[in-house]
Design a protein around this motif. Structure first.
Motif, short mmCIF file in Angstrom:
data_model
loop_
_atom_site.label_atom_id
_atom_site.label_comp_id
_atom_site.label_asym_id
_atom_site.label_seq_id
_atom_site.Cartn_x
_atom_site.Cartn_y
_atom_site.Cartn_z
N GLY A 58 0.82 -1.20 0.00
CA GLY A 58 0.00 0.00 0.00
C GLY A 58 0.85 1.25 0.00
N ALA A 59 0.38 2.27 0.72
CA ALA A 59 1.12 3.52 0.79
C ALA A 59 2.39 3.33 1.62
CB ALA A 59 0.24 4.61 1.42
N ALA A 60 3.42 4.11 1.30
CA ALA A 60 4.69 4.02 2.03
C ALA A 60 4.48 4.43 3.48
CB ALA A 60 5.73 4.92 1.36
N GLU A 61 5.15 3.73 4.38
CA GLU A 61 5.03 4.01 5.81
C GLU A 61 6.24 4.82 6.27
OE1 GLU A 61 4.90 1.64 10.09
OE2 GLU A 61 4.39 0.58 8.22
N ILE A 62 5.98 5.95 6.89
CA ILE A 62 7.03 6.83 7.38
C ILE A 62 7.20 6.60 8.89
CG2 ILE A 62 7.86 9.18 7.63
CD1 ILE A 62 7.66 8.26 4.75
#
Length: 273
Positions: A58-62
Motif C-alpha cells: 500500500g502507501a509508504a510508511e514513514i
C-alpha cells in the motif's frame, strides 16, 4: 498420572522456550550512510533524529526516530598499518585490510587491542626467505603528558567528543553530532608522534606500545613490534604509515550495534613524515 505429568512437562518447556525467544527478539535501529551518518577523511557526523520510509503493497510508511546514544558511545576508533612499499601489488593488497576488518565488525563492536594486532594477513613476497610477509593492523594509542598511554578506543567514548547541532530531544540529546579531525606530526627524538586535532582539541597519538613512530625501520621488527624479525627484509628501504578512523554506535533500548567502515585519514612515508 504419567500421561498428565508428561503433558505438563511439555507445556512448561514450551512456555520456557517461548519466554526465551520473546526476550531475545533483537530491536534493530536503521543505520545507513547519508541518512543516518557520514564519514570521510576529515569529518564524521551522525543523526539521532531522522525519518525512514518503508515501502509495501500500500502507501509508504514513514517512521520517525529519536535515538539516545548508549552510555560511553559512540566510540571513535583509530588504527594504523605499516605498509611495505617495495612491491605495488603488495601495497594495494595490504590497504584492503581495513575493508576486511570493517566487514568483520560492521554489525558489532571490535574489542580494544592492548599491544595485540587487530587484524593480520600474510602476503607473498620475493624479499623474505620463506617468500611471505605477515602484516598487521594495530590500534593507535593516546599519549598523555606524563607519558602514560591507552588504546584510542578506551579514550574516545561518548558524545562529548562530538559537537551537537540542531534541536534537541530526549534528555537534551542533539539531533545531530559532528566530529571534525585533521592530522599532523610532532617530532619526538629520532621519530615522531601523530597529532590529531579533534573538534579543536589536540591529542598525541603513538604506536600500539606507546612509542613514537620511528625513522629507523629496524625498530619495527624488534620483539613485540609490528613485524616479525624474520620478515625484516620485506620492509626493504622504505615503508608507508596508513591511519584509519571508524566509529561504533549503540543506542538505548536497542539490542543492535553498528561499526561504520574505516576510512583512511592520514598517509605518509614512514621515513619522511
Amino acid at each position: 498420572m504419567k500421561k498428565w505429568g508428561r503433558i505438563l512437562t511439555i507445556s512448561a518447556s514450551v512456555l520456557f522456550l517461548f519466554s526465551i525467544v520473546s526476550c531475545g527478539i533483537p530491536r534493530m535501529f536503521p543505520w545507513d550512510s547519508v541518512t543516518q551518518y557520514n564519514i570521510s577523511s576529515r569529518q564524521l557526523d551522525f543523526r539521532t533524529s531522522f525519518q525512514t520510509e518503508t515501502s509495501g503493497s500500500g502507501a509508504a510508511e514513514i517512521t520517525s526516530w529519536s535515538l539516545v546514544p548508549s552510555r560511553g558511545t559512540p566510540v571513535i576508533r583509530l588504527y594504523y598499518i605499516v605498509t611495505p612499499t617495495a612491491e605495488s601489488p603488495l601495497y594495494s593488497n595490504v590497504t584492503g585490510m581495513a575493508s576486511s576488518f570493517s566487514s568483520r565488525f560492521r554489525s558489532s563492536f571490535p574489542p580494544t587491542y592492548d599491544e595485540e594486532p587487530a587484524y593480520t594477513r600474510s602476503f607473498e613476497t620475493a624479499y623474505t626467505d620463506d617468500e611471505t610477509i605477515s602484516v598487521s593492523m594495530w590500534e593507535m594509542t593516546v599519549i598523555r603528558d606524563d607519558g602514560s598511554y591507552e588504546p584510542a578506543s578506551r579514550i574516545f567514548q561518548g558524545v562529548d567528543y562530538f559537537t551537537g547541532n540542531g534541536g534537541t530531544h530526549d534528555n537534551g540529546i542533539y539531533d545531530q553530532y559532528i566530529a571534525t579531525y585533521e592530522f599532523s606530526t610532532e617530532t619526538a627524538g629520532s621519530g615522531y608522534y601523530i597529532l590529531m586535532n579533534l573538534n579543536g582539541t589536540t591529542y598525541r597519538l603513538g604506536r600500539m606500545n606507546g612509542k613514537p613512530f620511528s625513522l629507523n625501520l629496524a625498530d619495527y621488527y624488534d620483539d613485540d613490534s609490528e613485524f616479525l624479525p624474520e620478515d625484516s627484509e620485506g620492509l626493504m628501504q622504505d615503508a608507508t604509515l596508513n591511519i584509519y578512523l571508524g566509529a561504533s554506535f549503540a543506542f538505548e533500548n536497542f539490542t543492535s550495534r553498528q561499526t561504520v567502515p574505516l576510512v583512511e585519514v592520514h598517509r605518509n612515508s614512514l621515513l619522511a613524515p
